[in-house]
Design an enzyme around this catalytic site. Structure first.
Site, short mmCIF file in Angstrom:
data_model
loop_
_atom_site.label_atom_id
_atom_site.label_comp_id
_atom_site.label_asym_id
_atom_site.label_seq_id
_atom_site.Cartn_x
_atom_site.Cartn_y
_atom_site.Cartn_z
N LYS A 55 0.85 -1.20 0.00
CA LYS A 55 0.00 0.00 0.00
C LYS A 55 0.88 1.25 0.00
O LYS A 55 0.59 2.22 -0.71
CB LYS A 55 -0.95 -0.03 1.21
CG LYS A 55 -2.03 -1.12 1.07
CD LYS A 55 -2.81 -1.41 2.35
CE LYS A 55 -3.79 -2.57 2.12
NZ LYS A 55 -4.55 -2.96 3.32
N GLN A 99 -4.71 -1.56 9.55
CA GLN A 99 -4.66 -2.89 8.97
C GLN A 99 -5.27 -3.92 9.93
O GLN A 99 -4.97 -3.92 11.13
CB GLN A 99 -3.19 -3.25 8.64
CG GLN A 99 -3.00 -4.55 7.88
CD GLN A 99 -3.57 -4.53 6.46
OE1 GLN A 99 -3.72 -3.48 5.85
NE2 GLN A 99 -3.92 -5.69 5.96
N ASP A 122 -11.15 2.47 3.99
CA ASP A 122 -11.49 1.05 3.94
C ASP A 122 -12.99 0.83 3.78
O ASP A 122 -13.42 -0.27 3.42
CB ASP A 122 -11.07 0.36 5.25
CG ASP A 122 -9.72 -0.32 5.16
OD1 ASP A 122 -9.40 -0.85 4.08
OD2 ASP A 122 -9.00 -0.33 6.17
N1 GUN Z 1 -6.91 -7.00 6.12
C1 GUN Z 1 -7.21 -7.73 5.02
N2 GUN Z 1 -7.77 -6.95 4.07
C2 GUN Z 1 -7.83 -5.71 4.56
C3 GUN Z 1 -8.30 -4.46 4.06
O1 GUN Z 1 -8.79 -4.34 2.93
N3 GUN Z 1 -8.17 -3.40 4.90
C4 GUN Z 1 -7.65 -3.50 6.14
N4 GUN Z 1 -7.59 -2.40 6.88
N5 GUN Z 1 -7.22 -4.64 6.64
C5 GUN Z 1 -7.30 -5.73 5.86
#
Ligand code: GUN
Length: 281
Positions: A55, A99, A122
């Site tokens: 990211k 995350q 998100d």
């Molecule tokens: N863990 C797995 N996929 C995601 C996501 O799309 N966003 C976040 N914040 N955590 C994750």
């Protein structure tokens, strides 16, 4: 192997990121500040570290200013809330991503609802979940939105098709059901209590699997000509990275299929850039 076509998430994600980079540089020329994304990782989960680094690299490619906050596993909920409150107030931060999963002593729902919903890139905040369910404008979860972008790129319209979603998580399965429903699909959602999973899977025109286990769906169940969207990413003991569906077997049946890696994973990251850009407008 019969003819199947690849839904190339890597390629489409690159195109999406190039488009976002162009839009951001245009705004910079117009005197606007770059979008800012804060990424928070609590603990040392190896997979999460890889995702977070992907990211951050995507931010560098698109011209989004990123700030990574790596916190130790023992971080208290209170300390995490204090950081979120600070990021909520920071005018240079347009997007906040914590995350998941979080360590067990921290409540994920409390955390996602602490984030300013206008910065919730998100799309996990209750307000944004509500907006999605009501089909109102708002920030939408990255993976389901990325699936829809990928299908749209290849001119695949879910309208009238039977879409079977396997997995009912907050992050993927449930929001993907809604995305498919609003795209005009007839939607079936399968989950841990579903009986006769093979019957459901075999009826799918569009099969989306988001379980995180390569042994739940048998690819021989897949209907001839189905579109297969594999959202799982699993590391096998021999180190190989595979999806939730056996690609070689599924490809025999599918008309279109996503590879793993190189399918939905990159689309999730590119969609995060898209959400962050949109949150900054
Ligand atoms: N863990 C797995 N996929 C995601 C996501 O799309 N966003 C976040 N914040 N955590 C994750």
């Amino acid at each position: 192997m019969t003819a199947h076509q690849i839904l190339d998430g890597k390629l489409v994600s690159q195109e999406l990121q190039t488009d976002i980079a162009r839009k951001i540089s245009k705004r910079l020329e117009g005197g606007f500040q770059p979008p800012g994304l804060a990424v928070v990782l609590v603990g040392n989960d190896e997979a999460s570290k890889v995702y977070v680094n992907n990211k951050i690299r995507a931010c560098e490619r698109t011209g989004i200013r990123s700030a990574a906050h790596f916190l130790p596993r023992q971080t208290s909920a209170k300390a995490l809330y204090a950081l979120i409150d600070e990021l909520n107030e920071d005018p240079e931060v347009h997007g906040i991503l914590v995350q998941l999963p979080l360590p067990e002593h921290i409540d994920e729902t409390e955390v996602t609802n602490r984030i300013d919903p206008d910065k919730d890139v998100d799309g996990f905040h209750a307000r944004n979940v509500g907006h999605l369910a009501l089909r109102q404008p708002g920030l939408r979860p990255c993976t389901p939105r990325g699936v829809m972008t990928l299908l749209n790129h290849y001119g695949i319209d879910p309208k009238g098709k039977h879409c079977v979603v396997v997995g009912a998580s907050n992050i993927v399965g449930r929001p993907l059901m809604l995305e498919m429903l609003f795209a005009g699909a007839t939607v079936t959602c399968c989950h841990r209590f579903t009986r006769n999973l093979d019957d459901h899977v075999s009826q799918a025109d569009v099969l989306c699997v988001a379980v995180g286990n390569p042994n739940i769906v048998d690819a021989t169940w897949i209907k001839k000509g189905a579109i297969v969207i594999d959202i799982g990413i699993n590391r096998l003991t021999d180190g190989r990275l595979v999806g939730d569906v056996d690609f070689e077997v599924a490809a025999e049946q599918a008309s279109w299929i996503t590879p793993v890696p190189g399918g939905i994973g990159p689309m999730t990251v590119a969609t995060l850039m898209q959400n962050t850009y949109e949150a900054s407008l």
